[in-house]
Design an enzyme around this catalytic site. Structure first.
Site, PDB file in Angstrom:
ATOM      1  N   ASP A  49      16.251  73.686  83.768  1.00 23.23           N
ATOM      2  CA  ASP A  49      15.259  73.163  84.716  1.00 23.23           C
ATOM      3  C   ASP A  49      15.550  71.693  85.048  1.00 23.23           C
ATOM      4  O   ASP A  49      14.895  71.099  85.905  1.00 23.23           O
ATOM      5  CB  ASP A  49      13.821  73.365  84.223  1.00 23.23           C
ATOM      6  CG  ASP A  49      13.548  72.674  82.902  1.00 23.23           C
ATOM      7  OD1 ASP A  49      14.479  72.104  82.306  1.00 23.23           O
ATOM      8  OD2 ASP A  49      12.380  72.712  82.453  1.00 23.23           O
ATOM      9  N   SER A  50      16.587  71.119  84.419  1.00 23.87           N
ATOM     10  CA  SER A  50      17.088  69.803  84.851  1.00 23.87           C
ATOM     11  C   SER A  50      17.484  69.846  86.320  1.00 23.87           C
ATOM     12  O   SER A  50      17.614  68.799  86.967  1.00 23.87           O
ATOM     13  CB  SER A  50      18.292  69.379  83.996  1.00 23.87           C
ATOM     14  OG  SER A  50      19.263  70.402  83.956  1.00 23.87           O
ATOM     15  N   ASP A  88      16.305  78.741  82.115  1.00 26.66           N
ATOM     16  CA  ASP A  88      15.132  78.054  81.561  1.00 26.66           C
ATOM     17  C   ASP A  88      13.836  78.638  82.101  1.00 26.66           C
ATOM     18  O   ASP A  88      13.716  78.883  83.312  1.00 26.66           O
ATOM     19  CB  ASP A  88      15.157  76.574  81.976  1.00 26.66           C
ATOM     20  CG  ASP A  88      15.577  75.652  80.846  1.00 26.66           C
ATOM     21  OD1 ASP A  88      15.492  76.047  79.662  1.00 26.66           O
ATOM     22  OD2 ASP A  88      15.989  74.516  81.154  1.00 26.66           O
ATOM     23  N   LYS A 118      15.518  80.432  78.031  1.00 23.19           N
ATOM     24  CA  LYS A 118      15.298  79.321  77.096  1.00 23.19           C
ATOM     25  C   LYS A 118      13.888  78.781  77.310  1.00 23.19           C
ATOM     26  O   LYS A 118      13.399  78.749  78.446  1.00 23.19           O
ATOM     27  CB  LYS A 118      16.318  78.201  77.315  1.00 23.19           C
ATOM     28  CG  LYS A 118      16.081  76.990  76.382  1.00 23.19           C
ATOM     29  CD  LYS A 118      17.253  76.025  76.358  1.00 23.19           C
ATOM     30  CE  LYS A 118      17.304  75.039  77.488  1.00 23.19           C
ATOM     31  NZ  LYS A 118      16.109  74.148  77.616  1.00 23.19           N
ATOM     32  N   GLU A 120      11.050  75.616  75.611  1.00 19.73           N
ATOM     33  CA  GLU A 120      10.945  74.410  74.774  1.00 19.73           C
ATOM     34  C   GLU A 120       9.801  74.559  73.779  1.00 19.73           C
ATOM     35  O   GLU A 120       8.756  75.130  74.105  1.00 19.73           O
ATOM     36  CB  GLU A 120      10.711  73.179  75.660  1.00 19.73           C
ATOM     37  CG  GLU A 120      11.888  72.904  76.574  1.00 19.73           C
ATOM     38  CD  GLU A 120      11.709  71.641  77.424  1.00 19.73           C
ATOM     39  OE1 GLU A 120      10.748  70.879  77.190  1.00 19.73           O
ATOM     40  OE2 GLU A 120      12.550  71.424  78.309  1.00 19.73           O
ATOM     41  N   GLU A 187      17.979  68.328  71.042  1.00 24.79           N
ATOM     42  CA  GLU A 187      18.219  67.230  71.990  1.00 24.79           C
ATOM     43  C   GLU A 187      17.702  65.896  71.435  1.00 24.79           C
ATOM     44  O   GLU A 187      16.596  65.799  70.876  1.00 24.79           O
ATOM     45  CB  GLU A 187      17.518  67.532  73.323  1.00 24.79           C
ATOM     46  CG  GLU A 187      17.728  66.414  74.349  1.00 24.79           C
ATOM     47  CD  GLU A 187      17.388  66.801  75.777  1.00 24.79           C
ATOM     48  OE1 GLU A 187      17.028  67.960  76.042  1.00 24.79           O
ATOM     49  OE2 GLU A 187      17.502  65.906  76.651  1.00 24.79           O
TER      50      GLU A 187
HETATM   51  O1  KIV Z   1      17.338  71.699  81.584  1.00 24.20           O
HETATM   52  C1  KIV Z   1      18.390  71.443  80.993  1.00 24.20           C
HETATM   53  O2  KIV Z   1      19.429  71.152  81.596  1.00 24.20           O
HETATM   54  C2  KIV Z   1      18.384  71.489  79.533  1.00 24.20           C
HETATM   55  C3  KIV Z   1      19.566  70.911  78.842  1.00 24.20           C
HETATM   56  C4  KIV Z   1      19.449  69.438  78.889  1.00 24.20           C
HETATM   57  C5  KIV Z   1      19.719  71.428  77.474  1.00 24.20           C
HETATM   58  O3  KIV Z   1      17.444  71.915  78.947  1.00 24.20           O
END
Ligand code: KIV
Length: 272
Positions: A49-50, A88, A118, A120, A187
């Site tokens: 989600d970056s 994500d 994924k 968090e 992280e």
């Molecule tokens: O969203 C993302 O790119 C991430 C990485 C920084 C692990 O969660």
């Protein structure tokens, strides 16, 4: 019935089995331009989600929604054949209940064709991870600096600076591993803490800003390619793609302005 095609892509269990072995290589990718370049060289690709920040100019990942993740996830799955694709779950799509998490994760998997999701969180997400994993959804967890919690953390800062904070991060990693996550992103923690976590869990730890004391590494592709103007201090630049793009655009703009671009190359030829 047609003959079964062998599954060529890496799977979540295959990534889990890499614990303690060859270091796991991974990067984020978000589109059909970069994903196929990364695919043959990485064990898994994260559609992180970056993308909200590095592809859409958002302030944080908090603004990203499920539809955006699915659109990018589909592009990456369509344009790759080898790496495991992990997508994500965005902020707000899984925290309310395990049922909400299941419905978001099932939608992501069905609509993108990815092999895992994924999310968090540590201890607070363990029950949700167990719920998803027992219903056919491979989950990668993410502990330490969790960017979706930026408003609680007070910024994108490294984590685990006192004994209580260190204990909490180790407990988070142990909880997600015991709940059935197949790997955990760690992280923004110092090397001794990353080493302690890696020794404490039976699943691979994937470090970002967490030293080489992890079972694998991940970076945001735009950061390591030199496509983002400001990057976290720990990021090594492996390319200067931003500069290369600027140079190419400058050369093109100069030719157009001077009416000097090669006519042959810019003109359709008559057929026959
Ligand atoms: O969203 C993302 O790119 C991430 C990485 C920084 C692990 O969660």
């Amino acid at each position: 019935m047609s003959a079964e095609k062998p599954l060529r892509r890496r799977t979540a269990p295959a990534i889990r089995a890499m614990k303690g072995g060859q270091p796991i290589v991974s990067l984020t990718a978000y589109n059909a331009a970069f994903a196929p370049l990364v695919d043959p060289l990485c064990d898994f690709i994260l559609v992180g989600d970056s993308l909200g920040m590095v592809e859409h100019g958002m302030e944080s990942t908090v603004e990203v929604d499920l539809d955006l993740m699915i659109a990018h996830g589909r592009a990456v799955v369509r344009s790759t054949t080898e790496a495991l694709i992990v997508v994500d779950l965005p902020f707000g799509a899984y925290e309310a209940s395990r049922e909400q998490a299941f419905s978001s994760a099932a939608r992501v998997m069905a609509e993108t064709g990815c092999g895992a999701v994924k999310l968090e969180g540590g201890v607070a997400m363990a029950e949700t991870i167990a719920f998803l994993a027992s219903r056919g959804i491979p989950v990668m967890a993410h502990v330490g600096l969790t960017p979706q919690a930026v408003n609680m953390l007070g910024g994108f800062k490294s984590q685990g600076h006192d004994e209580a904070a260190r204990r909490k991060i180790v407990a988070d990693a142990v909880a997600v591993a015991e709940a059935g996550a197949f790997a955990v992103v760690v992280e923004g923690v110092v090397a001794p803490l990353a080493a302690e976590i890696t020794g404490a869990v039976a699943i691979p730890t994937i470090g970002i800003g967490a030293s080489s004391a992890c079972d694998g590494q991940i970076l945001v592709i735009n950061d390591m390619l030199g496509l983002t103007p400001r990057v976290p201090k720990f990021v090594k630049r492996y390319g200067a793609i931003g500069e290369a793009v600027s140079e190419a655009v400058k050369a093109y703009a100069a030719e157009v302005r001077q009416r000097s671009f090669p006519a042959e190359e810019h003109t359709y030829k008559p057929r026959g």
